[in-house]
Structures are given as structure tokens and as C-alpha cells.
Scaffold this motif. Structure first.
Motif, PDB file in Angstrom:
ATOM      1  N   GLU A   1      27.556 108.946   8.118  1.00 22.94           N
ATOM      2  CA  GLU A   1      27.897 108.286   9.553  1.00 22.94           C
ATOM      3  C   GLU A   1      27.446 108.818  10.664  1.00 22.94           C
ATOM      4  O   GLU A   1      28.066 110.135  10.758  1.00 22.94           O
ATOM      5  CB  GLU A   1      29.172 107.467   9.576  1.00 22.94           C
ATOM      6  CG  GLU A   1      29.836 106.848  10.762  1.00 22.94           C
ATOM      7  CD  GLU A   1      31.061 106.417  10.699  1.00 22.94           C
ATOM      8  OE1 GLU A   1      31.410 105.823  11.705  1.00 22.94           O
ATOM      9  OE2 GLU A   1      31.812 106.673   9.965  1.00 22.94           O
ATOM     10  N   LEU A   2      26.670 108.303  11.372  1.00 21.65           N
ATOM     11  CA  LEU A   2      26.251 108.887  12.666  1.00 21.65           C
ATOM     12  C   LEU A   2      26.946 108.444  13.752  1.00 21.65           C
ATOM     13  O   LEU A   2      26.566 107.216  14.199  1.00 21.65           O
ATOM     14  CB  LEU A   2      24.660 109.085  12.727  1.00 21.65           C
ATOM     15  CG  LEU A   2      23.943 109.766  13.716  1.00 21.65           C
ATOM     16  CD1 LEU A   2      24.396 111.368  13.564  1.00 21.65           C
ATOM     17  CD2 LEU A   2      22.514 109.611  13.586  1.00 21.65           C
TER      18      LEU A   2
ATOM     19  N   ARG B   1      19.174 111.426  13.596  1.00 24.85           N
ATOM     20  CA  ARG B   1      18.820 110.608  12.816  1.00 24.85           C
ATOM     21  C   ARG B   1      17.715 110.986  11.542  1.00 24.85           C
ATOM     22  O   ARG B   1      17.896 110.612  10.244  1.00 24.85           O
ATOM     23  CB  ARG B   1      18.080 109.549  13.570  1.00 24.85           C
ATOM     24  CG  ARG B   1      19.113 108.550  14.156  1.00 24.85           C
ATOM     25  CD  ARG B   1      18.653 107.242  14.614  1.00 24.85           C
ATOM     26  NE  ARG B   1      17.939 107.438  16.011  1.00 24.85           N
ATOM     27  CZ  ARG B   1      18.507 107.398  17.237  1.00 24.85           C
ATOM     28  NH1 ARG B   1      19.637 107.311  17.240  1.00 24.85           N
ATOM     29  NH2 ARG B   1      17.628 107.830  18.188  1.00 24.85           N
ATOM     30  N   ARG B   2      17.050 112.002  11.995  1.00 19.86           N
ATOM     31  CA  ARG B   2      15.890 112.718  10.956  1.00 19.86           C
ATOM     32  C   ARG B   2      16.849 113.456  10.097  1.00 19.86           C
ATOM     33  O   ARG B   2      16.680 113.215   8.722  1.00 19.86           O
ATOM     34  CB  ARG B   2      15.158 113.447  11.607  1.00 19.86           C
ATOM     35  CG  ARG B   2      14.118 114.141  10.533  1.00 19.86           C
ATOM     36  CD  ARG B   2      13.302 115.405  11.631  1.00 19.86           C
ATOM     37  NE  ARG B   2      12.725 116.264  10.589  1.00 19.86           N
ATOM     38  CZ  ARG B   2      12.207 117.368  11.153  1.00 19.86           C
ATOM     39  NH1 ARG B   2      12.055 117.535  12.393  1.00 19.86           N
ATOM     40  NH2 ARG B   2      11.504 118.408  10.256  1.00 19.86           N
ATOM     41  N   CYS B   3      17.738 114.209  10.679  1.00 19.94           N
ATOM     42  CA  CYS B   3      18.676 114.856   9.542  1.00 19.94           C
ATOM     43  C   CYS B   3      19.473 114.065   8.595  1.00 19.94           C
ATOM     44  O   CYS B   3      19.469 114.448   7.339  1.00 19.94           O
ATOM     45  CB  CYS B   3      19.789 115.845  10.474  1.00 19.94           C
ATOM     46  SG  CYS B   3      19.144 117.056  11.406  1.00 19.94           S
ATOM     47  N   ALA B   4      20.277 112.995   8.996  1.00 18.97           N
ATOM     48  CA  ALA B   4      20.433 111.668   8.297  1.00 18.97           C
ATOM     49  C   ALA B   4      19.571 111.324   7.306  1.00 18.97           C
ATOM     50  O   ALA B   4      20.071 111.225   6.073  1.00 18.97           O
ATOM     51  CB  ALA B   4      21.350 110.715   9.063  1.00 18.97           C
ATOM     52  N   ALA B   5      18.462 110.927   7.636  1.00 17.85           N
ATOM     53  CA  ALA B   5      17.555 110.530   6.806  1.00 17.85           C
ATOM     54  C   ALA B   5      17.315 111.310   5.526  1.00 17.85           C
ATOM     55  O   ALA B   5      17.092 111.022   4.606  1.00 17.85           O
ATOM     56  CB  ALA B   5      16.300 109.809   7.589  1.00 17.85           C
TER      57      ALA B   5
ATOM     58  N   GLU C   1      22.782 110.900  23.263  1.00 18.93           N
ATOM     59  CA  GLU C   1      21.359 110.213  22.587  1.00 18.93           C
ATOM     60  C   GLU C   1      20.010 110.666  23.162  1.00 18.93           C
ATOM     61  O   GLU C   1      19.106 110.761  22.550  1.00 18.93           O
ATOM     62  CB  GLU C   1      21.556 108.843  23.020  1.00 18.93           C
ATOM     63  CG  GLU C   1      20.234 107.884  22.306  1.00 18.93           C
ATOM     64  CD  GLU C   1      20.269 107.847  20.756  1.00 18.93           C
ATOM     65  OE1 GLU C   1      19.050 107.686  20.417  1.00 18.93           O
ATOM     66  OE2 GLU C   1      21.230 107.774  20.254  1.00 18.93           O
TER      67      GLU C   1
ATOM     68  N   GLY D   1      19.070 112.640  19.798  1.00 20.41           N
ATOM     69  CA  GLY D   1      19.413 111.324  19.185  1.00 20.41           C
ATOM     70  C   GLY D   1      18.266 111.194  17.974  1.00 20.41           C
ATOM     71  O   GLY D   1      18.664 111.140  16.761  1.00 20.41           O
ATOM     72  N   PRO D   2      16.873 111.214  18.011  1.00 21.66           N
ATOM     73  CA  PRO D   2      16.046 111.227  16.784  1.00 21.66           C
ATOM     74  C   PRO D   2      16.224 112.326  16.085  1.00 21.66           C
ATOM     75  O   PRO D   2      15.940 112.397  14.680  1.00 21.66           O
ATOM     76  CB  PRO D   2      14.422 111.288  17.896  1.00 21.66           C
ATOM     77  CG  PRO D   2      14.911 110.791  19.096  1.00 21.66           C
ATOM     78  CD  PRO D   2      16.344 111.126  19.316  1.00 21.66           C
TER      79      PRO D   2
END
Length: 452
Positions: A335-336, A317-321, A343, A313-314
Motif C-alpha cells: 500500500e502506498l 510508484r515505480r518501486c511498488a510496481a 507527491e 511520487g512517480p
């Protein structure tokens, strides 16, 4: 190799079985022949029937009227009857040379063997001694005489002799098999060594010497070829690393100057736009250089895997950021979607390499579509596997690119897929897979699978 040992054992057992079968067949044939072709017994019984068919009458001895004399004598050359003094008192087709008186010693001799090369059989009847002769050369008639003790000793020693002969044959088979197995085992060990990439130098003596010599030649050729390949691969890796290093410095200057020109408000807008294009293309060159170095290291095992626990999960989200912060993202959106299982799932992976794989997919998505796209990252964990899907709503993979990704068909002018090839290598290094396909109704889809 256990295969050769099993092979030799089967040959030995097969040889022993064949010997036993042959011995049994020989004994059976001997017994059958003795029973089936007991010619002496048949001849005696037939002569007895002939003697009984001859009856005394007022006119002398006459054949039974059931058959004619020729029919009674079928299979015989001649017949005669002798009285107690050895005189011929009746005859049928008796040669003139044999029509005379016979002494007791003459009768004793021909009753056991031959009379003038005619094999004869005798039958004592009330009217005299009936003698019937078969054609010359039709019967083999010999008597064997031996002491009783010798025959009993021979019969008693037949089984031990047969066992001894069988043991000798088996011993010879085992000895030759053992010698052959030693040479074959050396060859088998050499094959194992060659299969593991080692060098061999086998002795070339024995019946497997020619095979060992060929293996030695093959091993030497493989060693030379491996040395050539290793030197070539080292030279290629060093060349790529050297070129990449030499490009980085001027590329960094180009990026720095491009960013300065892009931010210089004194320059016209068109010039600043060109400077932004220079920065974008320079970033692509930097990414290509990184992919080239990474694929070279992954291909030859020079890239170590620094595995650690990565929470999915984290990490995603880091990849998306980082994607949103990248200038390459432009106006594209992301979109994730994470399932509850994904997660909190933890994978043992090299986080930097896994991040590079996701970045390559995202940059490939936005870089090969002229208009902004919407990218979706979905993750799920089930059955001991983590699946990450990256899809977009763009134009999808070109057919040539998809053919290379799915079937490995390069053709004469293979498309540029270095970034996606790096993704495949990173997943393979982690024991996973990467699959590429067209998304529905349109767009590109990549599925990454990692074992948990």
C-alpha cells in the motif's frame, strides 16, 4: 594556528602587567616604610618630651612627678645634661667612662652619630643640652649628604630610567616570545597537516625541537599505517570484486537451468517445485553479491553518486510496481500513501541507489516472514526533509538484529544484516539517515530521511 599567537600575546601582556604591578608595589612599600618607620623623627620627638619632663629645682634638675625616673627612662640606656662649657651637670644611669667634660667638637660628632657606640639624641633646653642614649645596636643612625643639583638631577631622571628599563624588559619579552612563536607556529602547522592526513617533516632545532621530533615520528608512523590500511582495503575490494565476478557466470547458468526445469511440464510437480526453490535461492545469492559489492564500494568511496532530480511520487510508484512484478513478492501486498507535499517533491539523489535501498527494505520484509505480509510505504515532506516509512505487519526484527541496527552491538555471533547495512550506507551517502524499529502492534518499521 591563531591559538599560539593569542597565547604569546597574553604572556607578553601578562609579563608587562606583572612588571608594572611590582614597580607600583615597590614604590608603595618604600613610601609606606618611610612614613611608617620614620624612626629618627619619632626619636627626636620623644627626646624632646623627656627634656621637657626635666625641671630645674632648688636641689637641681628633677624629673616630673607624673612618672618615676625608671618609667621616664624606659627604652633608654642613660641620659645627661651638659652646660655651655660641656660639663655634665645632671645624669641618669650614665656610665662612669662617659662622665667627663665634652668639647664642642665632641658634641658636634655625637649629636649626629654615636657616642661610644650608643645612638644618642640631643635636645637644647633652657637648662642646657639634654642628651639621651638608646641601647647599643638598637638604632641605625647615618646621614647622607649630596649636592642639591645632583639630587634634583637624580629625581628628574628617575622616570626616564624606569621607562627605559621597562622598555628593555618588554623588548626582551617580545624577542623571546617571537622566537618561541616561530617554533610553536611550525609545530602548529605540523599538527594541522597531520589532522588533514598529510605527512610532516619539521625542523628539530629550538626549544620546541623535541616536540617537533615526536611529531615527525608520529607522522611517519601514521603514513606507514595508512599505507598498510590502503593496501589492505584495495586488496579486499579487489578480492570481493573478483569473487563476485567469478560467481556471476555459474550463477547465471544455475538460474537459467532452474527456470527451464521449472517450466518443463514433463517433470513431476515436485521436481518443478524444487527447481523454483533453486531459482529463489539463486536470486538471493545474486542479491547478496550485489549488496556485498555495493557496501564495499560505499565504504571506501568507490561508488560515485550520480545525482539528478527525482520526483518522489512517480519514483515510489515505480518501486511498488517493480516489487509486485518480482517473484520474491509472492502473495504479499503493498500500500502506498503519499501526502500532497511528498507527491511533487523533488530530491537530488542517485535514483538507482535510492531504488536499491527501497528494494532492500521490501525484500527484507517479505523474505524474513514465512507468511505473506502487508507492506505500507508512507512519504511526507516537511521542514526541508523527505521522510519515507516502510512498515509491515509481520513478526518484526529479531532482538539481535535490532540491537545491531540501533546500538551497533554485534556480540560474538553477529546477525546477517548486509542488506539493511547497505540501506544505511546509501542514506548516509546522500546526507540522510535510516532508522529501524518495531512497528505497532507488530511488524517491522524503517524510516528513511533525506534532506531536500
Amino acid at each position: 594556528m591563531k591559538t599560539f599567537a593569542r597565547l604569546i600575546r597574553r604572556y607578553v601582556l601578562a609579563t608587562a602587567g606583572i612588571i608594572l604591578v611590582v614597580v607600583a608595589l615597590l614604590l608603595g612599600m618604600t613610601i609606606y616604610a618611610g612614613v611608617r618607620y620614620n624612626g629618627a623623627s619619632d626619636s627626636v620627638q620623644k627626646v624632646g618630651a623627656l627634656a621637657e619632663a626635666l625641671h630645674p629645682t632648688a636641689d637641681g634638675l628633677q624629673w616630673d612627678a607624673a612618672y618615676t625616673p625608671a618609667e621616664w627612662m624606659q627604652g633608654y640606656a642613660w641620659a645627661m645634661v651638659l652646660d655651655e662649657d660641656g660639663n655634665v651637670i645632671w645624669q641618669q644611669d650614665l656610665p662612669e667612662a662617659l662622665n667627663h667634660r665634652y668639647t664642642a667638637s665632641d658634641i658636634a660628632v655625637f649629636s649626629r652619630w654615636y657616642l661610644a657606640d650608643y645612638p644618642v639624641q640631643c635636645w637644647a633646653a633652657d637648662y642646657g643640652l639634654f642628651v639621651a642614649a638608646e641601647p647599643v645596636g638598637s638604632q641605625w643612625k647615618y646621614n647622607i649628604t649630596a649636592p642639591q643639583a645632583r639630587m634634583e638631577a637624580m629625581v628628574g631622571g628617575l622616570l626616564p630610567v624606569a621607562v627605559l628599563l621597562l622598555a628593555v624588559v618588554l623588548g626582551c619579552c617580545l624577542w623571546f616570545s617571537w622566537r618561541g612563536a616561530r617554533h610553536l607556529q611550525a609545530v602548529a602547522d605540523g599538527l594541522d597537516t597531520l589532522a588533514q592526513g598529510g605527512a610532516v617533516q619539521l625542523p628539530t632545532t629550538g626549544f620546541a625541537g623535541e616536540l617537533a621530533e615526536k611529531l615527525n615520528e608520529t607522522g611517519e608512523q601514521l603514513r606507514r599505517r595508512n599505507e598498510i590500511i590502503a593496501r589492505r582495503d584495495t586488496a579486499r575490494t579487489d578480492w570481493i570484486a573478483g569473487v563476485s565476478h567469478d560467481i556471476r557466470t555459474p550463477l547465471a547458468l544455475i538460474l537459467g537451468w532452474g527456470e527451464q526445469l521449472q517450466q518443463d511440464e514433463v517433470l513431476p510437480a515436485a521436481a518443478r517445485q524444487k527447481a523454483a526453490g533453486i531459482c529463489t535461492q539463486s536470486e538471493k545469492i545474486r542479491s547478496l553479491i550485489g549488496d556485498l559489492n555495493l557496501t564495499s564500494k560505499l565504504q571506501y568511496g568507490a561508488q560515485p553518486l550520480r545525482r539528478k532530480a527525482v520526483t518522489v511520487g512517480p519514483f515510489l510508484r515505480r518501486c511498488a510496481a517493480e516489487f509486485y512484478e518480482s517473484p520474491a513478492a509472492g502473495d504479499s501486498t503493498l500500500e502506498l500513501e503519499l501526502t500532497q507535499a511528498a507527491e511533487h517533491t523533488v530530491v537530488q539523489a542517485d535514483e538507482a541507489l535510492l531504488l536499491r535501498a527501497i528494494e532492500n527494505l521490501l525484500h527484507n520484509t517479505v523474505g524474513h516472514n514465512a507468511a505473506p505480509v502487508h507492506v505500507t510505504i508512507r512519504a511526507d515532506a516537511a521542514d526541508g526533509m523527505l521522510t519515507i516509512q516502510v512498515t509491515d505487519d509481520g513478526q518484526g526484527y529479531p532482538p539481535a538484529v535490532l540491537a545491531v541496527l540501533q546500538a551497533g552491538e554485534t556480540g560474538e555471533n553477529p546477525p546477517h544484516i548486509l542488506g539493511l547495512h547497505v540501506v544505511e550506507q546509501i542514506l548516509a551517502a546522500h546526507g540522510g539517515t535510516a532508522a529501524f524499529a518495531q512497528a505497532l502492534p507488530h511488524g517491522a518499521a524503517a524510516a528513511l530521511t533525506l534532506p531536500l
